[in-house]
Design an enzyme around this catalytic site. Structure first.
Site, PDB file in Angstrom:
ATOM      1  N   ASN A 198      -4.713 -24.119   8.854  1.00 32.27           N
ATOM      2  CA  ASN A 198      -3.616 -25.084   8.694  1.00 32.27           C
ATOM      3  C   ASN A 198      -2.851 -25.258  10.013  1.00 32.27           C
ATOM      4  O   ASN A 198      -2.569 -26.373  10.449  1.00 32.27           O
ATOM      5  CB  ASN A 198      -2.686 -24.575   7.579  1.00 32.27           C
ATOM      6  CG  ASN A 198      -1.502 -25.507   7.330  1.00 32.27           C
ATOM      7  OD1 ASN A 198      -1.679 -26.691   7.103  1.00 32.27           O
ATOM      8  ND2 ASN A 198      -0.294 -24.958   7.379  1.00 32.27           N
ATOM      9  N   LEU A 220       6.630 -22.765  16.288  1.00 39.46           N
ATOM     10  CA  LEU A 220       5.708 -21.747  15.748  1.00 39.46           C
ATOM     11  C   LEU A 220       6.322 -21.054  14.528  1.00 39.46           C
ATOM     12  O   LEU A 220       5.635 -20.745  13.556  1.00 39.46           O
ATOM     13  CB  LEU A 220       5.408 -20.729  16.863  1.00 39.46           C
ATOM     14  CG  LEU A 220       4.335 -19.683  16.625  1.00 39.46           C
ATOM     15  CD1 LEU A 220       2.967 -20.336  16.410  1.00 39.46           C
ATOM     16  CD2 LEU A 220       4.259 -18.715  17.801  1.00 39.46           C
ATOM     17  N   ARG A 227      -6.756 -18.584   6.397  1.00 42.66           N
ATOM     18  CA  ARG A 227      -6.370 -19.811   5.685  1.00 42.66           C
ATOM     19  C   ARG A 227      -5.198 -20.494   6.395  1.00 42.66           C
ATOM     20  O   ARG A 227      -5.221 -21.698   6.656  1.00 42.66           O
ATOM     21  CB  ARG A 227      -5.965 -19.446   4.255  1.00 42.66           C
ATOM     22  CG  ARG A 227      -5.502 -20.629   3.458  1.00 42.66           C
ATOM     23  CD  ARG A 227      -5.008 -20.212   2.089  1.00 42.66           C
ATOM     24  NE  ARG A 227      -4.881 -21.354   1.215  1.00 42.66           N
ATOM     25  CZ  ARG A 227      -4.671 -21.274  -0.080  1.00 42.66           C
ATOM     26  NH1 ARG A 227      -4.571 -20.094  -0.665  1.00 42.66           N
ATOM     27  NH2 ARG A 227      -4.569 -22.361  -0.802  1.00 42.66           N
ATOM     28  N   ARG A 231      -1.238 -28.336  14.667  1.00 39.11           N
ATOM     29  CA  ARG A 231      -0.660 -28.170  16.004  1.00 39.11           C
ATOM     30  C   ARG A 231      -1.607 -28.517  17.149  1.00 39.11           C
ATOM     31  O   ARG A 231      -1.174 -28.524  18.308  1.00 39.11           O
ATOM     32  CB  ARG A 231      -0.140 -26.735  16.160  1.00 39.11           C
ATOM     33  CG  ARG A 231       0.961 -26.385  15.166  1.00 39.11           C
ATOM     34  CD  ARG A 231       2.135 -27.338  15.243  1.00 39.11           C
ATOM     35  NE  ARG A 231       3.231 -26.881  14.370  1.00 39.11           N
ATOM     36  CZ  ARG A 231       4.428 -27.442  14.372  1.00 39.11           C
ATOM     37  NH1 ARG A 231       4.703 -28.455  15.152  1.00 39.11           N
ATOM     38  NH2 ARG A 231       5.373 -26.999  13.541  1.00 39.11           N
ATOM     39  N   SER A 273      -8.355 -19.013  -1.084  1.00 38.17           N
ATOM     40  CA  SER A 273      -7.706 -17.692  -1.127  1.00 38.17           C
ATOM     41  C   SER A 273      -8.644 -16.614  -0.595  1.00 38.17           C
ATOM     42  O   SER A 273      -8.187 -15.582  -0.107  1.00 38.17           O
ATOM     43  CB  SER A 273      -7.230 -17.365  -2.546  1.00 38.17           C
ATOM     44  OG  SER A 273      -8.334 -17.319  -3.419  1.00 38.17           O
ATOM     45  N   ARG A 316      18.149  -9.781  24.463  1.00 34.71           N
ATOM     46  CA  ARG A 316      19.005  -8.736  25.058  1.00 34.71           C
ATOM     47  C   ARG A 316      18.297  -8.079  26.231  1.00 34.71           C
ATOM     48  O   ARG A 316      18.907  -7.713  27.224  1.00 34.71           O
ATOM     49  CB  ARG A 316      19.306  -7.649  24.026  1.00 34.71           C
ATOM     50  CG  ARG A 316      20.235  -8.109  22.962  1.00 34.71           C
ATOM     51  CD  ARG A 316      20.558  -6.977  22.037  1.00 34.71           C
ATOM     52  NE  ARG A 316      21.251  -7.494  20.876  1.00 34.71           N
ATOM     53  CZ  ARG A 316      21.902  -6.725  20.011  1.00 34.71           C
ATOM     54  NH1 ARG A 316      21.943  -5.432  20.190  1.00 34.71           N
ATOM     55  NH2 ARG A 316      22.513  -7.253  18.995  1.00 34.71           N
TER      56      ARG A 316
HETATM   57  C1  LIG Z   1       3.521 -33.257  14.564  1.00 32.40           C
HETATM   58  C2  LIG Z   1       4.571 -32.489  13.786  1.00 32.40           C
HETATM   59  C3  LIG Z   1       5.873 -32.946  13.753  1.00 32.40           C
HETATM   60  C4  LIG Z   1       6.856 -32.252  13.009  1.00 32.40           C
HETATM   61  N1  LIG Z   1       8.138 -32.707  13.013  1.00 32.40           N
HETATM   62  C5  LIG Z   1       9.081 -32.056  12.302  1.00 32.40           C
HETATM   63  C6  LIG Z   1      10.427 -32.532  12.258  1.00 32.40           C
HETATM   64  O1  LIG Z   1      10.772 -33.532  12.843  1.00 32.40           O
HETATM   65  N2  LIG Z   1      11.342 -31.814  11.537  1.00 32.40           N
HETATM   66  C7  LIG Z   1      10.989 -30.677  10.849  1.00 32.40           C
HETATM   67  O2  LIG Z   1      11.860 -30.084  10.195  1.00 32.40           O
HETATM   68  N3  LIG Z   1       9.753 -30.198  10.884  1.00 32.40           N
HETATM   69  C8  LIG Z   1       8.772 -30.849  11.584  1.00 32.40           C
HETATM   70  N4  LIG Z   1       7.496 -30.354  11.623  1.00 32.40           N
HETATM   71  C9  LIG Z   1       7.207 -29.058  10.960  1.00 32.40           C
HETATM   72  C10 LIG Z   1       6.443 -29.256   9.618  1.00 32.40           C
HETATM   73  O3  LIG Z   1       7.234 -29.968   8.685  1.00 32.40           O
HETATM   74  C11 LIG Z   1       6.078 -27.878   9.027  1.00 32.40           C
HETATM   75  O4  LIG Z   1       7.270 -27.148   8.741  1.00 32.40           O
HETATM   76  C12 LIG Z   1       5.228 -27.034   9.943  1.00 32.40           C
HETATM   77  O5  LIG Z   1       4.187 -27.790  10.506  1.00 32.40           O
HETATM   78  C13 LIG Z   1       4.638 -25.859   9.163  1.00 32.40           C
HETATM   79  O6  LIG Z   1       3.617 -26.353   8.335  1.00 32.40           O
HETATM   80  P1  LIG Z   1       3.329 -25.710   6.906  1.00 32.40           P
HETATM   81  O7  LIG Z   1       4.520 -25.784   6.010  1.00 32.40           O
HETATM   82  O8  LIG Z   1       2.066 -26.370   6.397  1.00 32.40           O
HETATM   83  O9  LIG Z   1       2.976 -24.192   7.301  1.00 32.40           O
HETATM   84  P2  LIG Z   1       3.380 -22.821   6.551  1.00 32.40           P
HETATM   85  O10 LIG Z   1       4.838 -22.695   6.439  1.00 32.40           O
HETATM   86  O11 LIG Z   1       2.641 -21.738   7.300  1.00 32.40           O
HETATM   87  O12 LIG Z   1       2.791 -22.971   5.127  1.00 32.40           O
HETATM   88  C14 LIG Z   1       1.375 -22.953   4.922  1.00 32.40           C
HETATM   89  C15 LIG Z   1       1.069 -23.636   3.602  1.00 32.40           C
HETATM   90  O13 LIG Z   1       1.609 -22.843   2.538  1.00 32.40           O
HETATM   91  C16 LIG Z   1       2.099 -23.703   1.520  1.00 32.40           C
HETATM   92  N5  LIG Z   1       3.548 -23.482   1.382  1.00 32.40           N
HETATM   93  C17 LIG Z   1       4.344 -22.784   2.228  1.00 32.40           C
HETATM   94  N6  LIG Z   1       5.595 -22.768   1.769  1.00 32.40           N
HETATM   95  C18 LIG Z   1       5.596 -23.496   0.617  1.00 32.40           C
HETATM   96  C19 LIG Z   1       6.592 -23.876  -0.307  1.00 32.40           C
HETATM   97  N7  LIG Z   1       7.869 -23.515  -0.173  1.00 32.40           N
HETATM   98  N8  LIG Z   1       6.235 -24.637  -1.355  1.00 32.40           N
HETATM   99  C20 LIG Z   1       4.960 -25.034  -1.530  1.00 32.40           C
HETATM  100  N9  LIG Z   1       3.958 -24.718  -0.688  1.00 32.40           N
HETATM  101  C21 LIG Z   1       4.272 -23.949   0.375  1.00 32.40           C
HETATM  102  C22 LIG Z   1       1.783 -25.131   1.949  1.00 32.40           C
HETATM  103  O14 LIG Z   1       0.540 -25.494   1.416  1.00 32.40           O
HETATM  104  C23 LIG Z   1       1.689 -25.012   3.449  1.00 32.40           C
HETATM  105  O15 LIG Z   1       0.900 -26.029   4.055  1.00 32.40           O
HETATM  106  C24 LIG Z   1       6.505 -31.051  12.321  1.00 32.40           C
HETATM  107  C25 LIG Z   1       5.176 -30.604  12.380  1.00 32.40           C
HETATM  108  C26 LIG Z   1       4.209 -31.292  13.090  1.00 32.40           C
HETATM  109  C27 LIG Z   1       2.795 -30.757  13.131  1.00 32.40           C
END
Ligand SMILES: Cc1cc2nc3c(=O)[nH]c(=O)nc-3n(C[C@H](O)[C@H](O)[C@H](O)COP(=O)(O)OP(=O)(O)OC[C@H]3O[C@@H](n4cnc5c(N)ncnc54)[C@H](O)[C@@H]3O)c2cc1C
Length: 232
Positions: free
Chosen positions: A188, A92, A184, A193, A70, A106
């Site tokens: 991630n 993204l 942070r 990515r 944090s 637009r």
């Molecule tokens: C190689 C690859 C393939 C993928 N393929 C798919 C796919 O086929 N279909 C698909 O839908 N997505 C896919 N994704 C997207 C993936 O599931 C994530 O949504 C995306 O990478 C964002 O990651 P994140 O949730 O860690 O990031 P962020 O949303 O930025 O979150 C950062 C961190 O905050 C915490 N956090 C955020 N929200 C919550 C929550 N609600 N509860 C608990 N903790 C939370 C977690 O620790 C998380 O790691 C893919 C991603 C990658 C890298």
């Protein structure tokens, strides 16, 4: 950090020569803000060297080694990103711990409406089209992308409203945005990515974002970045 130093740093733009993605760092939080936050926890301000090597070591130890993550949320980065596709934008946008403001279609479709035909497929039409779409090295995909752009242009010529025409925008259509994220969440993002399993374009974006970071901040992110698949 003085205002002059800050201005020199934030003017740095990284342009990926392969994909044409442009990433500029607009603003960032100095490391001294993060070390001050950490020192507040243990009232160790007297040990600070004003954001120098001692403070940098402290941030790394607390944030990256002890995983007191944090504390890294105090470091915030604002980027301007140009030339990514809507396919990449969609991925993204999955990173919820970040903020984005995206150029409205637009406005971009208004520019396209002024264009002449992108067919037949030849060098000059490809160059004109590359203002709007990212063109693949694969011949079939490049050809189909150009046709999709031409279909969109024809729909606009029929005076179909941009809000309706946008449903046929191809995924290769380029867009731009301002993207803001804390350290942070950026760790991630870079880890997920830059991995070889990620879409090639977002791998390139991840490396471009890393390159646009202030030099003295990169040490916090290096271990999260996977090697690029090819020179980017
Ligand atoms: C190689 C690859 C393939 C993928 N393929 C798919 C796919 O086929 N279909 C698909 O839908 N997505 C896919 N994704 C997207 C993936 O599931 C994530 O949504 C995306 O990478 C964002 O990651 P994140 O949730 O860690 O990031 P962020 O949303 O930025 O979150 C950062 C961190 O905050 C915490 N956090 C955020 N929200 C919550 C929550 N609600 N509860 C608990 N903790 C939370 C977690 O620790 C998380 O790691 C893919 C991603 C990658 C890298």
């Amino acid at each position: 950090m003085t205002q002059n130093n800050l201005e020199q740093q934030v003017n740095a733009t990284y342009i990926d020569m392969q994909s044409g993605i442009q990433v500029s760092l607009l603003h960032f939080t100095p490391l001294s803000v993060c070390s001050r936050a950490i020192r507040t926890c243990w009232d160790s301000h007297a040990k600070s060297d004003g954001g120098g090597d001692i403070d940098k070591g402290l941030i790394y130890r607390v944030g990256n080694i002890n995983k007191h993550k944090s504390t890294l949320e105090h470091l915030f980065y604002n980027f301007e990103i140009k030339g990514i596709t809507r396919a990449c934008l969609q991925e993204l946008a999955r990173h919820r711990m970040a903020s984005m403001s995206v150029k409205s279609t637009r406005y971009t479709l208004k520019e396209l409406n002024k264009e002449e035909s992108f067919l037949p497929i030849n060098d000059s039409n490809i160059i004109r089209a590359s203002k709007y779409i990212t063109l693949s090295n694969n011949n079939t995909i490049r050809e189909q992308s150009l046709k999709a752009l031409e279909n969109l242009r024809l729909a606009l010529k029929e005076k179909i409203a941009n809000d309706v025409a946008k449903y046929i925008i191809p995924e290769c259509y380029k867009t731009e945005l301002v993207w803001s994220i804390n350290a942070r969440s950026l760790q991630n993002f870079l880890e997920l990515r830059s991995a070889k399993t990620a879409l090639k374009e977002i791998q390139e974006l991840a490396h471009s974002i890393f390159k646009a970071l202030p030099e003295e901040h990169k040490y916090l992110f290096e271990e999260y970045l996977h090697e690029p698949e090819c020179a980017v």
